[in-house]
Structures are given as structure tokens and as C-alpha cells.
Design a protein around this motif. Sequence first.
Motif, mmCIF file in Angstrom:
data_model
loop_
_atom_site.group_PDB
_atom_site.id
_atom_site.type_symbol
_atom_site.label_atom_id
_atom_site.label_comp_id
_atom_site.label_asym_id
_atom_site.label_seq_id
_atom_site.Cartn_x
_atom_site.Cartn_y
_atom_site.Cartn_z
ATOM 1 N N MET A 1 27.096 -27.715 8.560
ATOM 2 C CA MET A 1 28.366 -27.081 8.248
ATOM 3 C C MET A 1 28.826 -27.557 6.887
ATOM 4 O O MET A 1 28.583 -28.678 6.505
ATOM 5 N N GLU A 2 29.524 -26.693 6.203
ATOM 6 C CA GLU A 2 30.025 -27.020 4.870
ATOM 7 C C GLU A 2 31.541 -26.940 4.866
ATOM 8 O O GLU A 2 32.127 -26.125 5.550
ATOM 9 N N ALA A 3 32.151 -27.779 4.052
ATOM 10 C CA ALA A 3 33.594 -27.711 3.882
ATOM 11 C C ALA A 3 33.902 -26.595 2.897
ATOM 12 O O ALA A 3 33.355 -26.545 1.814
ATOM 13 N N SER A 4 34.729 -25.661 3.310
ATOM 14 C CA SER A 4 35.208 -24.629 2.391
ATOM 15 C C SER A 4 36.473 -24.071 3.014
ATOM 16 O O SER A 4 36.436 -23.301 3.956
ATOM 17 N N PHE A 5 37.588 -24.513 2.500
ATOM 18 C CA PHE A 5 38.856 -24.158 3.107
ATOM 19 C C PHE A 5 39.864 -23.951 1.998
ATOM 20 O O PHE A 5 40.528 -24.868 1.577
ATOM 21 N N ASN A 6 39.946 -22.743 1.495
ATOM 22 C CA ASN A 6 40.878 -22.426 0.428
ATOM 23 C C ASN A 6 41.414 -21.031 0.659
ATOM 24 O O ASN A 6 40.693 -20.067 0.509
ATOM 25 N N SER A 7 42.661 -20.937 1.044
ATOM 26 C CA SER A 7 43.232 -19.629 1.306
ATOM 27 C C SER A 7 44.744 -19.727 1.235
ATOM 28 O O SER A 7 45.324 -20.722 1.603
ATOM 29 N N SER A 8 45.384 -18.670 0.762
ATOM 30 C CA SER A 8 46.840 -18.646 0.738
ATOM 31 C C SER A 8 47.373 -17.905 1.965
ATOM 32 O O SER A 8 48.568 -17.793 2.149
ATOM 33 N N LYS A 9 46.495 -17.404 2.818
ATOM 34 C CA LYS A 9 46.889 -16.688 4.026
ATOM 35 C C LYS A 9 47.268 -17.677 5.123
ATOM 36 O O LYS A 9 46.813 -18.803 5.151
ATOM 37 N N LYS A 10 48.074 -17.225 6.078
ATOM 38 C CA LYS A 10 48.406 -18.060 7.228
ATOM 39 C C LYS A 10 47.177 -18.189 8.117
ATOM 40 O O LYS A 10 46.427 -17.244 8.321
ATOM 41 N N MET A 11 47.016 -19.395 8.667
ATOM 42 C CA MET A 11 45.860 -19.697 9.498
ATOM 43 C C MET A 11 46.293 -19.832 10.953
ATOM 44 O O MET A 11 47.341 -20.405 11.246
ATOM 45 N N LYS B 1 33.546 -19.451 16.363
ATOM 46 C CA LYS B 1 32.484 -18.514 16.008
ATOM 47 C C LYS B 1 32.030 -18.791 14.586
ATOM 48 O O LYS B 1 32.707 -19.510 13.839
ATOM 49 N N VAL B 2 30.907 -18.214 14.223
ATOM 50 C CA VAL B 2 30.376 -18.389 12.877
ATOM 51 C C VAL B 2 31.422 -17.946 11.856
ATOM 52 O O VAL B 2 32.024 -16.880 11.996
ATOM 53 N N GLY B 3 31.663 -18.805 10.865
ATOM 54 C CA GLY B 3 32.638 -18.510 9.821
ATOM 55 C C GLY B 3 34.003 -19.117 10.069
ATOM 56 O O GLY B 3 34.799 -19.252 9.147
ATOM 57 N N GLY C 1 41.290 -36.742 25.771
ATOM 58 C CA GLY C 1 41.723 -35.354 25.861
ATOM 59 C C GLY C 1 42.574 -34.882 24.706
ATOM 60 O O GLY C 1 42.906 -33.708 24.614
ATOM 61 N N LYS C 2 42.947 -35.766 23.808
ATOM 62 C CA LYS C 2 43.748 -35.376 22.646
ATOM 63 C C LYS C 2 42.835 -34.931 21.515
ATOM 64 O O LYS C 2 41.704 -35.393 21.386
ATOM 65 N N VAL C 3 43.348 -34.053 20.694
ATOM 66 C CA VAL C 3 42.575 -33.538 19.565
ATOM 67 C C VAL C 3 42.752 -34.459 18.366
ATOM 68 O O VAL C 3 43.881 -34.785 17.979
ATOM 69 N N GLN C 4 41.641 -34.869 17.782
ATOM 70 C CA GLN C 4 41.630 -35.633 16.535
ATOM 71 C C GLN C 4 41.344 -34.626 15.419
ATOM 72 O O GLN C 4 40.293 -33.998 15.408
ATOM 73 N N PHE C 5 42.293 -34.455 14.526
ATOM 74 C CA PHE C 5 42.111 -33.477 13.454
ATOM 75 C C PHE C 5 41.237 -34.057 12.352
ATOM 76 O O PHE C 5 41.285 -35.250 12.056
ATOM 77 N N ILE C 6 40.432 -33.183 11.755
ATOM 78 C CA ILE C 6 39.488 -33.559 10.705
ATOM 79 C C ILE C 6 39.602 -32.586 9.542
ATOM 80 O O ILE C 6 40.199 -31.516 9.682
ATOM 81 N N THR C 7 39.014 -32.939 8.420
ATOM 82 C CA THR C 7 38.934 -32.004 7.298
ATOM 83 C C THR C 7 38.095 -30.810 7.751
ATOM 84 O O THR C 7 36.999 -30.996 8.283
ATOM 85 N N PRO C 8 38.598 -29.591 7.582
ATOM 86 C CA PRO C 8 37.894 -28.417 8.102
ATOM 87 C C PRO C 8 36.473 -28.248 7.552
ATOM 88 O O PRO C 8 36.211 -28.503 6.385
ATOM 89 N N LEU C 9 35.607 -27.813 8.464
ATOM 90 C CA LEU C 9 34.221 -27.507 8.140
ATOM 91 C C LEU C 9 33.913 -26.103 8.628
ATOM 92 O O LEU C 9 34.340 -25.711 9.719
ATOM 93 N N THR C 10 33.150 -25.355 7.857
ATOM 94 C CA THR C 10 32.787 -24.002 8.248
ATOM 95 C C THR C 10 31.738 -24.032 9.353
ATOM 96 O O THR C 10 30.724 -24.706 9.247
ATOM 97 N N VAL C 11 31.993 -23.280 10.410
ATOM 98 C CA VAL C 11 31.085 -23.215 11.558
ATOM 99 C C VAL C 11 29.881 -22.335 11.212
ATOM 100 O O VAL C 11 30.030 -21.234 10.693
ATOM 101 N N THR C 12 28.691 -22.859 11.539
ATOM 102 C CA THR C 12 27.435 -22.134 11.288
ATOM 103 C C THR C 12 26.791 -21.728 12.618
ATOM 104 O O THR C 12 27.177 -22.209 13.683
#
Length: 134
Positions: free
Chosen positions: A1-11, A18-20, A31-42
Motif C-alpha cells: 500500500m502507498e500513502a497518497s492522501f490529498n484532497s479538498s473534498k469531504k471524506m 475496497k481497492v482505492g 476493540g478501539k481504533v488506533q488511527f494511522i497515516t492513511p494508506l491506499t488499499v490495494t
Amino acid sequence: MEASFNSSKKMCPSYVGKVGAQLFGVVNKDGKVQFITPLTVTEDFIEQNENLEQRFRFTGKCVEKGCGQWSHEESRCSLSKKVQDLNFPKNTELSFCPIRSQCRWFSQDGKEACFSCNEVTRNMEELLVNNSAQ
């Protein structure tokens, strides 16, 4: 997976795995979510992992009116309020979130939307939506 997270749209913070999509959280043993720097799903990630939406949190572009959670009357995501109303112990301080500046829920409801966010996985949200429809 690659980091690519640049958008001015609401997420959407409750996106489908899913892929992408962008992986931005991993469910810990507690059971708690640990947030991470986003990675693109392959495709490889999808093939190597089972029960994606119980183990990870994903984000992607909010499709607004194209989503079943969109309230046409209020022009907002209805799921944010449902998540806030869950009976979980709530954080009272903001924790790290890599999508906050672009998050649909945060843009609608401010920090109140964040306080339960790390308790929620998509399959829990699906149960919540199904229960409220009955």
C-alpha cells in the motif's frame, strides 16, 4: 500500500474497505481504533486480509446524495449523529485523527463527532443503521 492522501473534498470516516480506499485505522485488541497515516488499499491488501471492516477503518470521498446515510432533508450525513448517540464511554479530548480536516462528520458536528469515533467499526455502524430502520 502507498500513502497518497490529498484532497479538498469531504471524506467519509465510514467508507467501505475496497481497492482505492484509504486505510486510516486499525482495531486494537481492546476493540478501539488506533488511527494511522492513511494508506491506499490495494488488491493485495484485500486478498491478504479477512473481515476488513471489523479489523480496519477506511475513508474515501463522501458521495453525499449518493449514499444511503445522506439526509436529503438536512443535507448532511445522518450516521454521524447516530454514532454520537451510541452508549460508549466518550473521550473528552481530541485524539490524533489523520482525516479530521477533511472529515464529513467533523465538518458537520465539530469535536462532538470525534469523541466516539475510535470506538466504531463499519460493521457496528451497519448494525446501528439496521436497528434504527426497524
